[in-house]
Design an enzyme around this catalytic site. Structure first.
Site, PDB file in Angstrom:
ATOM      1  CD  GLU A 177      -2.772   1.211   2.384  1.00 42.43           C
ATOM      2  OE1 GLU A 177      -2.749   0.222   3.217  1.00 42.43           O
ATOM      3  OE2 GLU A 177      -3.637   2.107   2.425  1.00 42.43           O
ATOM      4  NE  ARG A 225       3.598  -7.524  10.251  1.00 40.95           N
ATOM      5  CZ  ARG A 225       3.195  -6.990   9.649  1.00 40.95           C
ATOM      6  NH1 ARG A 225       1.939  -7.565   8.803  1.00 40.95           N
ATOM      7  NH2 ARG A 225       3.268  -5.651   8.840  1.00 40.95           N
ATOM      8  CE  LYS A 247       2.779   0.066   5.118  1.00 43.06           C
ATOM      9  NZ  LYS A 247       2.340   0.017   3.650  1.00 43.06           N
TER      10      LYS A 247
HETATM   11  P1  ATP Z   1       1.974  -1.903   8.127  1.00 45.50           P
HETATM   12  O1  ATP Z   1       1.408  -2.669   9.082  1.00 45.50           O
HETATM   13  O2  ATP Z   1       3.267  -1.313   8.159  1.00 45.50           O
HETATM   14  O3  ATP Z   1       1.134  -0.798   7.403  1.00 45.50           O
HETATM   15  P2  ATP Z   1       1.358  -3.505   5.827  1.00 45.50           P
HETATM   16  O4  ATP Z   1       1.424  -5.136   5.984  1.00 45.50           O
HETATM   17  O5  ATP Z   1      -0.137  -3.043   5.884  1.00 45.50           O
HETATM   18  O6  ATP Z   1       2.306  -2.953   6.852  1.00 45.50           O
HETATM   19  P3  ATP Z   1       1.630  -3.429   3.036  1.00 45.50           P
HETATM   20  O7  ATP Z   1       2.146  -2.015   2.255  1.00 45.50           O
HETATM   21  O8  ATP Z   1       0.240  -3.870   2.813  1.00 45.50           O
HETATM   22  O9  ATP Z   1       1.937  -3.072   4.492  1.00 45.50           O
HETATM   23  O10 ATP Z   1       2.660  -4.390   2.829  1.00 45.50           O
HETATM   24  C1  ATP Z   1       2.914  -5.140   1.463  1.00 45.50           C
HETATM   25  C2  ATP Z   1       3.313  -6.694   1.631  1.00 45.50           C
HETATM   26  O11 ATP Z   1       4.414  -6.696   2.427  1.00 45.50           O
HETATM   27  C3  ATP Z   1       2.138  -7.437   2.385  1.00 45.50           C
HETATM   28  O12 ATP Z   1       2.127  -8.527   1.385  1.00 45.50           O
HETATM   29  C4  ATP Z   1       2.672  -7.399   3.726  1.00 45.50           C
HETATM   30  O13 ATP Z   1       2.218  -8.859   4.095  1.00 45.50           O
HETATM   31  C5  ATP Z   1       4.137  -7.554   3.591  1.00 45.50           C
HETATM   32  N1  ATP Z   1       4.808  -7.435   4.779  1.00 45.50           N
HETATM   33  C6  ATP Z   1       4.588  -5.927   5.533  1.00 45.50           C
HETATM   34  N2  ATP Z   1       5.196  -6.046   6.522  1.00 45.50           N
HETATM   35  C7  ATP Z   1       5.883  -7.183   6.674  1.00 45.50           C
HETATM   36  C8  ATP Z   1       6.812  -7.816   7.822  1.00 45.50           C
HETATM   37  N3  ATP Z   1       7.099  -7.120   8.876  1.00 45.50           N
HETATM   38  N4  ATP Z   1       7.374  -9.028   7.248  1.00 45.50           N
HETATM   39  C9  ATP Z   1       7.006  -9.651   6.163  1.00 45.50           C
HETATM   40  N5  ATP Z   1       6.101  -9.204   5.317  1.00 45.50           N
HETATM   41  C10 ATP Z   1       5.613  -7.885   5.560  1.00 45.50           C
HETATM   42 MG    MG Z   2      -1.379  -3.806   4.247  1.00 47.25          MG
END
Ligand code: ATP
Ligand code: MG
Length: 554
Positions: free
Chosen positions: A35, A261, A271
């Site tokens: 995102e 994660r 984020k």
């Molecule tokens: P945040 O919780 O920081 O907003 P998010 O998961 O919503 O993170 P996205 O931009 O949706 O952020 O993530 C894109 C991809 O990266 C998704 O497939 C997500 O599962 C993966 N991802 C995000 N954070 C991690 C992490 N700490 N470890 C492994 N994969 C991750």
């Molecule tokens: Mg997300």
């Protein structure tokens, strides 16, 4: 399940192997779906290395798709930084960059299909009522009073939603699934809400936006994704992912597979929390070298190969765990030990006068750029006035102290042995300068008179020295798990940045931003990609020479 998950060979690759062997799939198509509401961090790197790594190893394809259904929180700066970071890590997506918003019209069509099938309805409960009706883990939900509106009526209402005929929050479109499901996400989830928000890709074309759960599975299917890899928090939502695809007319049904994660000690990975650090100016921006973002790590001197190696070492499982920061640091240290040229810089200088060296003389010594690898040599000036580090001199010390002591001898790295004759102090009693003598016959030789040389220290000749700022970074938080604190901001390490002003050897004039050197005896440093100028060099500490966290250095 956990048995498979524990295998170091990676349970996802085993699933793919089986799918290819059984003929379920003939090729592999993955995607990385960020995102654009922040910069990528090291957790995303895990997901990037997984998705793009699988595509590489199986000669498949990996798409980059922006999951852009929350226009208020997203922007083009984030869209651009994400592309830059994926490329920098060494990956290239298949074809053009994709956006979930590319599919808004198709998504709308699928919502209409659900309405026509009696599987979606426009609901006028407000957020609070909806929560109340939803029930909880022990109590089933109760049906919304709008649940049994006819498809024709729902269709008209949904069209009115799209046309801007309702206020924000006034109504939403919900899937009609099961208000008694043990999975809360199946209790008639909202799939469209009203937002009069400008979108960075679609402008003002839409005032209704699809929810993530509705968007993601359909986008995956439209792109022919074979394996949709996501993190464990989506485990329950897999039911919804499958339900939507099972209830619309779409030829493809990707398999969602969840993995754990990355959590990293002494860092936050959400984020929202990273954004708070930026907004409260506790860091200089998303690319502050203390941030766990890809842009921050790059600015700090991390290399793509070190990050990829880190992702490889932590592996892919379904076990939630926390990785030690030292594991990440070990990867960059190992990389840079082999690849970083050596150089000398004095961070906390005191002046040394070599009293038996002619004032008008400057000689150019040669020094190897690397002790093991063939990286050539460089010229180092040597003259009467030098700088050494304050910590490398003591008036008195026991035998364990391997540096310069008053009345003792030490070798200057790549140069001569010197003897400390006299210490000069200011009125406060602080050492400001030293008078030393050098032993002319000691270039690459031990002293002929058999005197004991305590050790080797680094130095920089004064007339050619480049003034430089050194930003010595440490962990951003002083507790291992800041996210667990009530107020994570209060655990920011006040000493996470210490700025020093010293001198660098002249060869560093051409230091390229982000390219690390080993400053001998000090650590790995690289020129800052924003603030370092030829007239004022600024170096960031990438990592120390050894893992010295929590230990006092001798
Ligand atoms: P945040 O919780 O920081 O907003 P998010 O998961 O919503 O993170 P996205 O931009 O949706 O952020 O993530 C894109 C991809 O990266 C998704 O497939 C997500 O599962 C993966 N991802 C995000 N954070 C991690 C992490 N700490 N470890 C492994 N994969 C991750
Ligand atoms: Mg997300």
């Amino acid at each position: 399940m956990s048995d498979v998950a524990n295998r170091p060979t990676n349970f996802i690759r085993q699933i793919i192997d089986a799918d290819l062997a059984s003929g379920k799939h003939h090729s592999v198509q993955t995607r990385f779906p960020p995102e654009p509401n922040g910069y990528l961090h090291i957790g995303h790197a895990k997901s990037i290395c997984l998705n793009f790594g699988i595509a590489e190893d199986y000669q498949g394809q990996c798409n980059l798709r922006f999951d852009d259904t929350n226009p208020e929180k997203e922007n083009v700066e984030f869209v651009e930084s994400i592309q830059r970071d994926v490329n920098w890590l060494g990956f290239q997506w298949s074809g053009a960059v994709r956006y979930s918003s590319d599919y808004f019209e198709q998504l709308y069509g699928y919502a209409v299909e659900l309405i026509n099938k009696g599987l979606a309805y426009v609901c006028f409960l407000n957020a609070e009522q909806m929560r109340e009706y939803r029930g909880n883990l022990t109590q089933p939900g109760k049906p919304s009073p709008y649940r049994d509106t006819s498809p024709a009526e729902n269709l008209a209402l949904f069209e009115k939603m799209r046309a801007g005929g309702f206020k924000e929050g006034e109504c939403s479109l919900r899937a009609k699934i099961d208000m008694a499901s043990s999975f809360i996400c199946m209790r008639d989830p909202v799939i469209y809400r009203i937002k009069f928000a400008h979108h960075h890709q679609t402008g003002d074309n839409w005032c209704i936006y699809p929810m993530y759960d509705f968007t993601h599975c359909i986008s995956d299917a439209l792109e022919g994704i074979t394996h949709s890899l996501c993190t464990l928090e989506f485990q329950d939502n897999r039911r919804l992912y499958d339900w939507i695809l099972d209830n619309i007319t779409i030829p493809c049904h990707p398999q969602q597979i969840e993995f754990s994660r990355l959590n990293l000690e002494f860092a936050v990975m959400s984020k929202r929390k990273l954004q708070t650090l930026v907004e409260q100016q506790l860091v200089s921006g998303w690319d502050d070298p203390r941030m766990p973002t890809i842009a921050g790590l790059r600015r700090r001197g991390y290399t793509p190969s070190a990050i990829r190696e880190f992702a490889k070492r932590i592996g892919i499982t379904k076990q939630d765990n926390v990785i030690e920061m030292s594991a990440l640091e070990a990867c960059i240290r190992e990389d840079l030990d082999a690849t970083a040229p050596r150089a000398m810089a004095v961070l906390d200088p005191i002046k040394v006068t070599i009293t038996n060296y002619p004032a008008d003389k400057l000689e150019w010594l040669t020094a190897p750029n690397h002790p093991k690898e063939d990286m050539g040599e460089r010229k180092l000036p040597f003259g009467r006035e030098l700088y050494i580090d304050r910590a490398d001199f003591r008036e008195e010390a026991n035998k364990k102290y391997k540096r310069l002591v008053l009345g003792g001898d030490v070798r200057l790295r790549n140069a001569y042995v010197i003897h400390a004759d006299e210490v000069i102090k200011n009125e406060q009693g602080e050492v400001v300068a030293l008078n030393c003598t050098y032993l002319p016959e000691t270039l690459g030789e031990n002293p002929a008179d058999g005197r004991k040389v305590r050790g080797v220290i680094h130095w920089v000749e004064q007339s050619q020295a480049l003034p430089a700022e050194f930003r010595v970074y440490d962990r951003l938080f002083s507790v291992a798990n800041p996210a667990a604190e009530e107020d994570f901001i209060s655990t920011v390490n006040p000493n996470s940045l210490v700025v020093k002003h010293g001198f660098a050897e002249p060869s560093l004039q051409t230091a390229v931003a982000e390219k690390a050197y080993q400053f001998e005896r000090e650590g790995y440093y690289c020129a800052d990609n924003k603030d370092s100028k030829p007239t004022k060099l600024v170096f960031n500490r990438t990592v120390g020479l050894r893992d010295s966290w929590g230990k006092d250095e001798e």
